[in-house]
Structure formats: C-alpha cells, structure tokens
Enzyme design. Structure first.
Site, PDB file in Angstrom:
ATOM      1  N   ARG A 235      -6.352  -2.866  -7.736  1.00 55.21           N
ATOM      2  CA  ARG A 235      -5.655  -2.091  -8.716  1.00 55.21           C
ATOM      3  C   ARG A 235      -6.189  -1.776  -9.794  1.00 55.21           C
ATOM      4  O   ARG A 235      -7.077  -2.500 -10.639  1.00 55.21           O
ATOM      5  CB  ARG A 235      -4.072  -2.774  -9.185  1.00 55.21           C
ATOM      6  CG  ARG A 235      -3.323  -3.289  -7.947  1.00 55.21           C
ATOM      7  CD  ARG A 235      -2.413  -1.995  -7.346  1.00 55.21           C
ATOM      8  NE  ARG A 235      -1.589  -2.162  -6.215  1.00 55.21           N
ATOM      9  CZ  ARG A 235      -1.950  -2.313  -4.862  1.00 55.21           C
ATOM     10  NH1 ARG A 235      -3.154  -1.716  -4.620  1.00 55.21           N
ATOM     11  NH2 ARG A 235      -1.027  -2.498  -4.022  1.00 55.21           N
ATOM     12  N   GLU A 264      -3.242   7.627 -11.061  1.00 52.98           N
ATOM     13  CA  GLU A 264      -3.391   7.976  -9.753  1.00 52.98           C
ATOM     14  C   GLU A 264      -2.535   9.255  -9.348  1.00 52.98           C
ATOM     15  O   GLU A 264      -1.196   8.876  -9.291  1.00 52.98           O
ATOM     16  CB  GLU A 264      -3.514   7.081  -8.681  1.00 52.98           C
ATOM     17  CG  GLU A 264      -4.742   5.984  -9.061  1.00 52.98           C
ATOM     18  CD  GLU A 264      -4.731   4.905  -8.016  1.00 52.98           C
ATOM     19  OE1 GLU A 264      -5.821   4.316  -7.827  1.00 52.98           O
ATOM     20  OE2 GLU A 264      -3.771   4.624  -7.283  1.00 52.98           O
ATOM     21  N   HIS A 283      -9.031   6.143  -3.772  1.00 58.61           N
ATOM     22  CA  HIS A 283      -7.801   5.263  -3.409  1.00 58.61           C
ATOM     23  C   HIS A 283      -7.872   5.366  -1.843  1.00 58.61           C
ATOM     24  O   HIS A 283      -6.955   5.632  -1.179  1.00 58.61           O
ATOM     25  CB  HIS A 283      -6.829   5.383  -3.964  1.00 58.61           C
ATOM     26  CG  HIS A 283      -5.776   4.267  -3.988  1.00 58.61           C
ATOM     27  ND1 HIS A 283      -4.991   3.746  -4.984  1.00 58.61           N
ATOM     28  CD2 HIS A 283      -5.667   3.296  -2.952  1.00 58.61           C
ATOM     29  CE1 HIS A 283      -4.600   2.718  -4.559  1.00 58.61           C
ATOM     30  NE2 HIS A 283      -4.649   2.326  -3.398  1.00 58.61           N
TER      31      HIS A 283
END
Length: 317
Positions: A235, A264, A283
């Site tokens: 994270r 994000e 990601h």
C-alpha cells in the site's frame, strides 16, 4: 436479485467473464463510476461489488435496498464496514487470490534494480551499446543477489511467497510479523530496527492500518544503508513519499521499486517521477490474468455462499 458492479474494468477489462455472477442474478457492470455518480449507480441494487469505489456511511444510508457488499480486493477500507454492519449488510473481501503474482512483482523490482534491466534495455534502443567500443556495456553497478539480505515487513501469505523466491536466489531473509507463529525454516524473526539497519533490500507486505501509515519515514530511511533499496507492492500509504523523495534525491538510500503510491492514479507532478533511482510500476502486481480470474471466481463464490445462508470472508461480522 440485482447485482451492480461499480468499477469492473480494472478487474475485467474484457479478458474474463462475469458469467459466475450472471447465474446468481441480474448484473449491471459499470467500468467505473465518478465520485458524484456513486449513489445514482448504486440505487436499487441488492448487491454492490466494488474494488476502489468508496462506499461511505452517507452513501450506505441512502441505499435502502442494499443487502450485501462484495469488495473485489483484499483490502476493504473503501467501505465503511461499521456502518454496513449497523444496517445488517455483510461486507466480504477476497483474501489470498494472488500471492504468487504479487511476490513475483516484488522480486521483479529487486532484480530490475540489482541489474538495471529496464535502464540498459532503453540504453540499447538509444544505440548506446552500438556506439560502445567494447563487446559489453553497463553504466550502473551490477549487483549479484546471492548472499544479500532481504528484509520482509509483513510475513503473511505474500511475504512468505516473496521469501521463497528470494531464498531460491540465495538471499538471506530477515522478517517481521505481528503474530507469534513460529518462523519458517531459514527465515529469521527480526525487529524493525534490525531490518532497516541490516537489509540490502526491504520489501513491504503488510496491510494498511492506523498504526503503520507512513511507517517508512525519515527516521526509518535514515536507518537504511546507503546501498540499500526499498520495495513496495503493498500500500502506498505505508511510505511518507516526501521523506522517500528526499532520501532518494540525496542518495541516502540507493533506490526504490514501487508498484503502489499514496494517490492512485498519481498526480502528473509527483516528484518521485523525476528521480532516476525510483522505479515505479502502475499498481499491476495483482493484475495477472490468473490472479484476476481467481479473484473474480472467489467473489462470486462469496456471494453464492451468502445466498445459501453460509456467508464466508465476511470482514464486518
């Protein structure tokens, strides 16, 4: 039963099937929903499926038909689970769908950094090898991983999978975990201080919680060796990005490999983008087709179990 998917594109951009849900009810799939349109999209649904679309207390209170929420991920902080519990709405998640995929991405960052794979491939495309006088060419130190120390923070399923790959590469493993479970063979339980002080690579594999937000800050970065690298596939909020930027810019640590950021998608002016020693992927550690298929199928199984009166993977019992 009306099933509404609020943000299905990331999980299934077209290479998977929603058929497992279609057999459970009428399904409506939104690729993504703007923040000011969440309530309209969710209205009338018995079941909401969300990945990153937030479901706040105010939103939940405005959805009288809602009976079930399925999070299409392991982390479930996008949902106010307590507010859902107060209304008798179970919230489920999908644990353990992609430990191998995430672990492989963590090690991919380790290997890219240690040998500067992407950089040297780019250099070849820019004809730097072709213009070189020698048969070989490199302009970053080439690091052999055998004998190097990998510190793993969060020795859960993903952390263990990462350790297994690293051990196959000949790396020594130090690990920190909250539980008192015995450590696997050849993994040494270590304090955070020792991990930050002794590791050549540090890989984060812990879920985000109130007590670990920005755990990697100036103080921790100052503990790291100037030759050490930080890897994060967990994270983004685990790292204070301002402190990391300064440590990288000042070369107080050697580099970082990040698959997650605090925001994000990130702002285009994120200063980390300007650093040659910061390697960022968008990601995608979770995003192999195999992992996404397991996620989708498990989410459908969660819903099916609930309809049969046997709910599983409930995070707000």
């Amino acid at each position: 039963m009306k099933i509404t998917v609020l943000d299905g594109y990331a999980l299934n951009p077209g290479d998977l099937s929603w058929q497992a849900f279609e057999s459970l009810g009428e399904i409506q799939v939104h690729d993504r929903v703007a923040s000011d349109a969440i309530l309209d999209a969710a209205q009338g649904a018995d079941v909401l499926l969300t990945n990153k679309t937030p479901l706040s207390q105010a939103t939940l209170e405005a959805l009288p038909d809602l009976k079930y929420i399925g999070v299409l991920a392991t982390g479930h902080n996008v949902v106010d689970s307590a507010a859902a519990r107060a209304r008798g709405v179970p919230v489920t998640n999908v644990p353990g769908y992609g430990p191998e995929s995430v672990a492989q991405m963590a090690i991919a960052h380790v290997m890219n950094i240690s040998r500067q794979v992407a950089h040297h491939a780019s250099a070849v495309r820019n004809f730097r090898w072709a213009r070189n006088q020698d048969f070989c060419f490199w302009d970053f130190p080439q690091i052999e991983l055998t004998g190097k120390t990998l510190g793993i923070i969060g020795l859960g399923t993903i952390g263990l999978a990462t350790a297994k790959i690293a051990q196959a590469l000949g790396m020594k493993i130090l690990a920190n975990r909250k539980s008192d479970k015995p450590m696997p063979e050849n993994i040494e339980r270590s304090s955070l201080d020792r991990i930050f002080e002794e590791s050549d690579f540090i890989s984060l594999h812990c879920p985000l919680a109130e007590d670990n937000e920005k755990m990697v800050n100036q103080a921790r970065l100052n503990q790291m060796k100037p030759t050490a690298f930080l890897i994060n596939t967990s994270r983004g909020q685990l790292i204070d990005e301002g402190d990391l930027y300064q440590a990288l810019k000042d070369h107080r640590i050697a580099g970082a490999g990040l698959d997650v950021l605090t925001q994000e998608p990130p702002a285009s002016d994120n200063p980390l983008f300007t650093l040659e020693n910061c390697h960022i992927t968008p990601h995608i550690a979770w995003a192999t087709q195999a992992a996404r298929r397991r996620l989708l199928n498990t989410a459908a199984e969660n819903l099916s179990s609930w309809t049969q009166g046997n709910p599983v993977n409930v995070v707000n019992p």
